[in-house]
Design a protein around this motif. Sequence first.
Motif, PDB file in Angstrom:
ATOM      1  N   MET A 148       3.530   8.027  13.836  1.00  0.00           N
ATOM      2  CA  MET A 148       2.691   8.841  13.016  1.00  0.00           C
ATOM      3  C   MET A 148       3.104   9.259  11.680  1.00  0.00           C
ATOM      4  O   MET A 148       2.486   9.119  10.553  1.00  0.00           O
ATOM      5  N   LYS A 149       4.140   9.632  11.372  1.00  0.00           N
ATOM      6  CA  LYS A 149       4.898   9.897  10.364  1.00  0.00           C
ATOM      7  C   LYS A 149       4.765   8.592   9.212  1.00  0.00           C
ATOM      8  O   LYS A 149       4.583   8.849   8.263  1.00  0.00           O
ATOM      9  N   HIS A 150       5.489   7.385   9.820  1.00  0.00           N
ATOM     10  CA  HIS A 150       5.377   6.401   8.775  1.00  0.00           C
ATOM     11  C   HIS A 150       3.859   5.965   8.542  1.00  0.00           C
ATOM     12  O   HIS A 150       3.879   5.544   7.354  1.00  0.00           O
ATOM     13  N   THR A 151       2.908   6.378   9.305  1.00  0.00           N
ATOM     14  CA  THR A 151       1.711   5.555   8.926  1.00  0.00           C
ATOM     15  C   THR A 151       0.941   6.726   7.937  1.00  0.00           C
ATOM     16  O   THR A 151       0.486   6.020   6.726  1.00  0.00           O
ATOM     17  N   LYS A 152       1.405   7.753   7.874  1.00  0.00           N
ATOM     18  CA  LYS A 152       0.823   8.471   6.602  1.00  0.00           C
ATOM     19  C   LYS A 152       1.708   8.150   5.173  1.00  0.00           C
ATOM     20  O   LYS A 152       0.905   8.071   4.394  1.00  0.00           O
ATOM     21  N   LYS A 153       2.829   8.040   5.597  1.00  0.00           N
ATOM     22  CA  LYS A 153       3.690   7.260   4.450  1.00  0.00           C
ATOM     23  C   LYS A 153       3.191   6.037   3.925  1.00  0.00           C
ATOM     24  O   LYS A 153       2.877   5.807   2.577  1.00  0.00           O
ATOM     25  N   HIS A 154       2.866   5.289   4.823  1.00  0.00           N
ATOM     26  CA  HIS A 154       2.179   3.828   4.238  1.00  0.00           C
ATOM     27  C   HIS A 154       1.079   3.998   3.742  1.00  0.00           C
ATOM     28  O   HIS A 154       0.645   3.434   2.713  1.00  0.00           O
ATOM     29  N   ILE A 155       0.014   4.904   4.385  1.00  0.00           N
ATOM     30  CA  ILE A 155      -1.313   4.864   3.747  1.00  0.00           C
ATOM     31  C   ILE A 155      -1.248   5.642   2.285  1.00  0.00           C
ATOM     32  O   ILE A 155      -1.800   5.135   1.158  1.00  0.00           O
ATOM     33  N   SER A 156      -0.354   6.847   2.270  1.00  0.00           N
ATOM     34  CA  SER A 156      -0.565   7.151   0.881  1.00  0.00           C
ATOM     35  C   SER A 156       0.225   6.308  -0.091  1.00  0.00           C
ATOM     36  O   SER A 156      -0.317   6.242  -1.391  1.00  0.00           O
ATOM     37  N   CYS A 157       1.244   5.601   0.262  1.00  0.00           N
ATOM     38  CA  CYS A 157       1.867   4.651  -0.728  1.00  0.00           C
ATOM     39  C   CYS A 157       0.718   3.308  -1.090  1.00  0.00           C
ATOM     40  O   CYS A 157       0.786   2.900  -2.190  1.00  0.00           O
ATOM     41  N   ALA A 158       0.251   3.045  -0.032  1.00  0.00           N
ATOM     42  CA  ALA A 158      -0.914   2.038  -0.178  1.00  0.00           C
ATOM     43  C   ALA A 158      -1.908   2.307  -1.231  1.00  0.00           C
ATOM     44  O   ALA A 158      -2.240   1.717  -2.128  1.00  0.00           O
ATOM     45  N   ILE A 159      -2.508   3.609  -1.189  1.00  0.00           N
ATOM     46  CA  ILE A 159      -3.372   4.413  -1.782  1.00  0.00           C
ATOM     47  C   ILE A 159      -2.773   4.481  -3.412  1.00  0.00           C
ATOM     48  O   ILE A 159      -3.411   3.972  -4.505  1.00  0.00           O
ATOM     49  N   MET A 160      -1.650   4.767  -3.664  1.00  0.00           N
ATOM     50  CA  MET A 160      -0.773   4.759  -4.861  1.00  0.00           C
ATOM     51  C   MET A 160      -0.850   3.399  -5.366  1.00  0.00           C
ATOM     52  O   MET A 160      -1.323   3.319  -6.774  1.00  0.00           O
ATOM     53  N   ILE A 161      -0.506   2.275  -4.799  1.00  0.00           N
ATOM     54  CA  ILE A 161      -0.355   1.043  -5.392  1.00  0.00           C
ATOM     55  C   ILE A 161      -1.794   0.432  -5.699  1.00  0.00           C
ATOM     56  O   ILE A 161      -1.772  -0.178  -6.833  1.00  0.00           O
ATOM     57  N   VAL A 162      -2.806   0.860  -5.013  1.00  0.00           N
ATOM     58  CA  VAL A 162      -4.061   0.404  -5.367  1.00  0.00           C
ATOM     59  C   VAL A 162      -4.653   1.149  -6.425  1.00  0.00           C
ATOM     60  O   VAL A 162      -5.153   0.443  -7.523  1.00  0.00           O
ATOM     61  N   LEU A 163      -4.257   2.493  -6.632  1.00  0.00           N
ATOM     62  CA  LEU A 163      -4.708   3.238  -7.929  1.00  0.00           C
ATOM     63  C   LEU A 163      -4.005   2.689  -9.084  1.00  0.00           C
ATOM     64  O   LEU A 163      -4.767   2.520  -9.982  1.00  0.00           O
ATOM     65  N   ILE A 164      -2.649   2.395  -9.039  1.00  0.00           N
ATOM     66  CA  ILE A 164      -2.011   1.753 -10.134  1.00  0.00           C
ATOM     67  C   ILE A 164      -2.660   0.265 -10.411  1.00  0.00           C
ATOM     68  O   ILE A 164      -2.805   0.053 -11.738  1.00  0.00           O
ATOM     69  N   ILE A 165      -3.111  -0.361  -9.360  1.00  0.00           N
ATOM     70  CA  ILE A 165      -3.470  -1.737  -9.675  1.00  0.00           C
ATOM     71  C   ILE A 165      -4.798  -1.555 -10.156  1.00  0.00           C
ATOM     72  O   ILE A 165      -5.207  -2.371 -11.257  1.00  0.00           O
ATOM     73  N   ILE A 166      -5.651  -0.850  -9.878  1.00  0.00           N
ATOM     74  CA  ILE A 166      -6.943  -0.282 -10.485  1.00  0.00           C
ATOM     75  C   ILE A 166      -6.960  -0.006 -11.872  1.00  0.00           C
ATOM     76  O   ILE A 166      -7.574  -0.473 -12.697  1.00  0.00           O
ATOM     77  N   PHE A 167      -6.184   0.923 -12.153  1.00  0.00           N
ATOM     78  CA  PHE A 167      -5.825   1.698 -13.511  1.00  0.00           C
ATOM     79  C   PHE A 167      -5.643   0.370 -14.501  1.00  0.00           C
ATOM     80  O   PHE A 167      -5.944   0.312 -15.494  1.00  0.00           O
ATOM     81  N   ASP A 168      -4.675  -0.328 -14.086  1.00  0.00           N
ATOM     82  CA  ASP A 168      -4.176  -1.667 -14.570  1.00  0.00           C
ATOM     83  C   ASP A 168      -4.981  -2.694 -15.037  1.00  0.00           C
ATOM     84  O   ASP A 168      -5.462  -2.979 -16.000  1.00  0.00           O
ATOM     85  N   GLN A 169      -5.992  -2.873 -14.077  1.00  0.00           N
ATOM     86  CA  GLN A 169      -7.102  -3.785 -14.068  1.00  0.00           C
ATOM     87  C   GLN A 169      -8.148  -3.333 -15.184  1.00  0.00           C
ATOM     88  O   GLN A 169      -8.792  -3.894 -16.022  1.00  0.00           O
ATOM     89  N   ILE A 170      -8.559  -2.060 -15.024  1.00  0.00           N
ATOM     90  CA  ILE A 170      -9.425  -1.351 -16.111  1.00  0.00           C
ATOM     91  C   ILE A 170      -8.983  -1.386 -17.406  1.00  0.00           C
ATOM     92  O   ILE A 170      -9.881  -1.691 -18.432  1.00  0.00           O
ATOM     93  N   THR A 171      -7.882  -1.046 -17.635  1.00  0.00           N
ATOM     94  CA  THR A 171      -7.172  -0.897 -18.883  1.00  0.00           C
ATOM     95  C   THR A 171      -7.225  -2.322 -19.758  1.00  0.00           C
ATOM     96  O   THR A 171      -7.575  -2.398 -20.847  1.00  0.00           O
ATOM     97  N   LYS A 172      -7.028  -3.228 -18.944  1.00  0.00           N
ATOM     98  CA  LYS A 172      -6.984  -4.640 -19.323  1.00  0.00           C
ATOM     99  C   LYS A 172      -8.070  -5.184 -19.791  1.00  0.00           C
ATOM    100  O   LYS A 172      -8.455  -5.785 -20.586  1.00  0.00           O
ATOM    101  N   HIS A 173      -9.281  -4.914 -18.809  1.00  0.00           N
ATOM    102  CA  HIS A 173     -10.669  -5.175 -18.923  1.00  0.00           C
ATOM    103  C   HIS A 173     -11.133  -4.391 -20.381  1.00  0.00           C
ATOM    104  O   HIS A 173     -11.783  -5.101 -21.148  1.00  0.00           O
ATOM    105  N   LEU A 174     -10.884  -3.268 -20.532  1.00  0.00           N
ATOM    106  CA  LEU A 174     -11.391  -2.575 -21.684  1.00  0.00           C
ATOM    107  C   LEU A 174     -10.615  -3.203 -22.787  1.00  0.00           C
ATOM    108  O   LEU A 174     -11.315  -3.323 -24.043  1.00  0.00           O
TER     109      LEU A 174
END
Length: 165
Positions: free
Chosen positions: A1-27
């Motif tokens: 369970m400990k690893h699952t939390k770590k993986h989910i939070s890291c995956a969210i961070m990765i997705v957020l950085i990618i979204i921010f990157d793509q939005i700024t490039k689009h702008l």
Amino acid sequence: MKHTKKHISCAIMIVLIIIFDQITKHLASSVLKDGSIAKFIPELVQFRYAENTGMAFSMLSGARWIFIAVTVAACVLVAYYMFSNRCKSLWLYWSLGVILSGGIGNLIDRVRFGYVVDFIEPTFVNFAVFNIADCAVTCGAVSLIAYLVFDMIRDSKQSKEKKNG
């Protein structure tokens, strides 16, 4: 369970950085593609649209499919290492996650357009135009190097303690 939390939070961070990157490039593409320049911090940073078909500083321009293949392979290997619970250090884990997010951000551009959209231009020094994904790769790499240095120092101290021990 400990690893699952770590993986989910890291995956969210990765997705957020990618979204921010793509939005700024689009702008940047929407507002600056006509050649206009937006001053962000006078005498320090401005926004100027650029298309980079190479890697850092436009080296190896035109090698699109090589960059895509190498980036896909690197991203798959890093993601596998991270999410298969082989990565024991949280510092290493998060550093790799930040690098991975930047790699994916620029990979999306290479696949979609054949180039990477850059728009952040330092004006206080003669330097390349870059983007958020580049910042992520650079920050993650600096963090990774710091981790490796501290890890070597720790291992060296532990080795000396065992010898003197």
